[in-house]
Write a protein that holds these residues in place. Structure first.
Motif, short mmCIF file in Angstrom:
data_model
loop_
_atom_site.label_atom_id
_atom_site.label_comp_id
_atom_site.label_asym_id
_atom_site.label_seq_id
_atom_site.Cartn_x
_atom_site.Cartn_y
_atom_site.Cartn_z
N GLN A 121 0.84 -1.19 0.00
CA GLN A 121 0.00 0.00 0.00
C GLN A 121 0.89 1.25 0.00
O GLN A 121 1.81 1.37 0.80
N ALA A 122 0.55 2.20 -0.89
CA ALA A 122 1.33 3.42 -0.98
C ALA A 122 1.15 4.23 0.31
O ALA A 122 0.07 4.30 0.88
N ILE A 123 2.23 4.85 0.77
CA ILE A 123 2.17 5.68 1.97
C ILE A 123 2.64 7.08 1.60
O ILE A 123 3.37 7.28 0.63
N SER A 124 2.25 8.04 2.40
CA SER A 124 2.58 9.43 2.12
C SER A 124 4.07 9.67 2.37
O SER A 124 4.70 8.94 3.15
N PRO A 125 4.64 10.71 1.74
CA PRO A 125 6.06 11.02 1.97
C PRO A 125 6.36 11.28 3.44
O PRO A 125 7.41 10.87 3.95
N GLY A 126 5.44 11.94 4.14
CA GLY A 126 5.68 12.23 5.55
C GLY A 126 5.74 10.96 6.38
O GLY A 126 6.60 10.81 7.26
N ARG A 127 4.82 10.03 6.11
CA ARG A 127 4.83 8.78 6.86
C ARG A 127 6.05 7.94 6.51
O ARG A 127 6.60 7.24 7.34
N ARG A 128 6.47 8.00 5.24
CA ARG A 128 7.67 7.26 4.84
C ARG A 128 8.90 7.80 5.57
O ARG A 128 9.76 7.05 6.01
#
Length: 390
Positions: free
Chosen positions: A56-63
């Motif tokens: 599942q794709a995650i946001s840049p901030g969460r990454r």
């Protein structure tokens, strides 16, 4: 004296880590789909391989948060990065691997302390400790890779191996104990399905020193030549026998080593989809060394040769493509030898290194590696495949 028979059961138990996952195409339905073959339901088969999502794709901030978590507290609690990224199953698997590695290291070091590192039990102690360190290091690097790698992973393994591959390279060894520095390094691999025959040599250009090595290996699982069974991924399991002769002519002695080892690779996509494109390697073996020093009687010694590595494939299709890995070798008989550190542990550990290969075309490629132990070793080789890559 070490007794190889006492280590046989231990080796077989450790090999379960690599043989638990099938690697042949007829079992591919049980494996995570690789980027090279992933086609979403109802989509055209011409969709680019790199479009296959790793999870599942995650946001840049969460990454970014997950990457930070893979370092703190991830250095101690492996899998933290994946847990923060929402990949709970993979995170818990990495946490379990890291915990198992810690337990094996503690058990191995504790056994060494209790037994006084007795030669009667040192073989299983070393194998247990190195395997534990391998699981600990691999789970740490896998956590970092999984939260930083692009969707679909950094690359895919090649579908098969070439029948013939030659190499010609140069190397530099900085060792204050010996006079040699520069080397010419030729070598060749010959393959037929699951069988491999290899030969290589290191010839000093400024000293009378040479290291010659011959290997034969049989691969039970994993990629072979194009005329063999198709493999589902890059995972493999093989047994290797080798004979090495190292002449220190200008120093008046030589070493001949016979060895046998079992080694394997596991593509880490089997643990979780975010780990596509990465792999882990482990190997365990034993050797017998024969020393000849002038006219003195021949002397023998046993050699334990476990090793482990974490790596990643580079490129999914076409060229250039290759792989890179960080590794630990416990063996002490090469040019890098064992690590020199302060305290009682000096000379016990082996050496660490980095290795990478890049195939620029079906016919040409480059191989480079660096090693650090009691000496520093660097090598760069030109690879040539007369028939081209499959």
């Amino acid at each position: 004296m070490l007794r190889p028979s006492r280590t046989t059961g231990h080796l077989l138990a450790l090999l379960a880590l690599l043989t638990a996952v099938p690697a042949h195409a007829d079992e591919a339905e049980d494996l995570p789909t690789s980027p090279a073959t992933a086609v979403p339901a109802g989509a055209s088969s011409t969709a680019p391989a790199s479009a296959a999502p790793a999870g599942q794709a995650i946001s840049p901030g969460r990454r970014a948060l997950a990457a930070a978590g893979a370092v703190i507290p991830g250095l101690l609690v492996h899998g933290s990065g994946h847990l923060l990224a929402g990949e709970g199953r993979t995170g818990l698997s990495l946490m379990a691997l890291g915990g198992a590695g810690t337990g094996l290291v503690v058990g191995g070091l504790g056994g060494a302390a209790v037994s006084g590192a007795s030669r009667r039990v040192i073989a299983p102690i070393v194998l247990t400790t190195v395997t534990g360190a391998g699981l600990f290091g691999i789970s740490l690097l896998a956590d970092l890779y999984g939260v930083l790698a692009p969707e679909g992973g950094t690359g895919s393994p090649p579908p098969a191996l070439p029948w013939v591959e030659t190499q010609l390279g140069v190397a530099y060894v900085h060792d204050p104990t010996f006079a040699y520095r520069s080397f010419l390094v030729p070598g060749m691999d010959l393959r037929s399905r699951s069988l491999r025959l290899s030969g290589s040599g290191w010839f000093a250009l400024n000293d009378d020193n040479a290291r010659l090595r011959a290997e034969t290996a049989y691969r039970f699982l994993g990629p072979g030549t194009p005329d063999g069974p198709r493999a589902a991924d890059g995972s493999f399991l093989e047994i290797e026998a080798a004979l090495t002769h190292h002449r220190y002519t200008s120093d008046g002695f030589s070493i001949t080593t016979g060895e046998v080892s079992v080694q394997g690779r596991l593509d880490l996509a089997h643990i979780g989809p975010t780990l596509r494109g990465s792999f882990a390697e482990m190997g365990w073996g034993i050797g017998i060394e024969a020393y000849r020093n002038g006219r003195r009687p021949l002397e023998g010694n046993e050699l334990l040769i476990p090793h482990f590595a974490f790596g990643m494939y580079l490129g999914h299709e076409g060229y250039p493509r290759g792989e890179a890995k960080a590794f630990y070798e416990h063996r002490h008989d090469g040019y890098a030898a064992g690590a020199k550190i302060t305290g009682l542990g000096s000379g016990v550990a082996g050496h660490i290194g980095l290795q990478g290969r890049l195939d620029a075309s079906p016919r040409w490629g480059l191989l480079a590696d660096v090693r650090a132990g009691s000496a520093y070793v660097g090598r760069l080789s030109l690879l040539m495949r007369p028939g081209g890559s499959p």
